[in-house]
Design a protein around this motif. Structure first.
Motif, short mmCIF file in Angstrom:
data_model
loop_
_atom_site.label_atom_id
_atom_site.label_comp_id
_atom_site.label_asym_id
_atom_site.label_seq_id
_atom_site.Cartn_x
_atom_site.Cartn_y
_atom_site.Cartn_z
N GLN A 23 3.61 -0.35 -0.79
CA GLN A 23 3.44 0.48 0.39
C GLN A 23 4.12 1.83 0.19
N SER A 32 -3.87 5.19 0.39
CA SER A 32 -3.61 3.85 0.88
C SER A 32 -4.77 2.95 0.52
N LYS A 34 -5.39 0.45 2.23
CA LYS A 34 -5.71 -0.18 3.50
C LYS A 34 -6.86 0.56 4.17
N LEU A 38 -5.46 2.70 9.40
CA LEU A 38 -4.01 2.73 9.23
C LEU A 38 -3.49 4.12 8.92
N ASN A 43 -0.47 3.64 13.80
CA ASN A 43 -0.57 2.50 12.90
C ASN A 43 0.46 2.60 11.78
N LEU A 44 0.74 3.82 11.31
CA LEU A 44 1.78 4.00 10.31
C LEU A 44 3.14 3.63 10.87
N TYR A 46 3.67 1.33 13.15
CA TYR A 46 3.73 -0.13 13.16
C TYR A 46 3.98 -0.66 11.76
N ASP A 47 3.39 -0.02 10.75
CA ASP A 47 3.60 -0.42 9.37
C ASP A 47 5.07 -0.24 8.98
N ASP A 50 7.13 -2.94 10.46
CA ASP A 50 7.02 -4.16 9.66
C ASP A 50 7.96 -4.10 8.46
N CYS A 51 8.08 -2.93 7.86
CA CYS A 51 8.98 -2.77 6.71
C CYS A 51 10.44 -2.97 7.13
#
Length: 89
Positions: A23, A32, A34, A38, A43-44, A46-47, A50-51
């Motif tokens: 990532q 990306s 994805k 994204l 959305n980035l 949220y990504d 997650d990290c």
């Protein structure tokens, strides 16, 4: 902070680090693998969340039951890396 040996498999840590590395490389290159959805800023975000969640799982010493800011997570990660370097020396 002292490094605490967590009871986690090495394989799960390796897979998580590989995921984060892929990532990070994609973000640095501006590409990306994805879906184009994204690429949207939300959305980035949220990504990235997650990290941070993954870092929270991987680094021992971060309180799991309490709210910790992203800066605090990064500080724990830095401290943990320093502790690992000391152990390796």
């Amino acid at each position: 902070m002292k490094a605490i040996s967590p009871v986690r498999s090495v394989r799960s840590r390796f897979e998580a680090v590989c995921c984060l590395s892929e990532q990070s490389l994609a973000i640095a290159r501006g590409t990306s693998n994805k879906s184009p959805a994204l690429e949207e800023p939300m959305n980035l975000l949220y990504d990235m969340n997650d990290c941070y969640s993954k870092l929270r799982e991987l680094v021992p010493g971060i309180p799991q039951g309490t709210k910790v800011t992203q800066v605090e997570i990064l500080q724990h990660v830095i401290d943990y890396i320093f502790d690992l370097q000391i152990v390796l020396e």
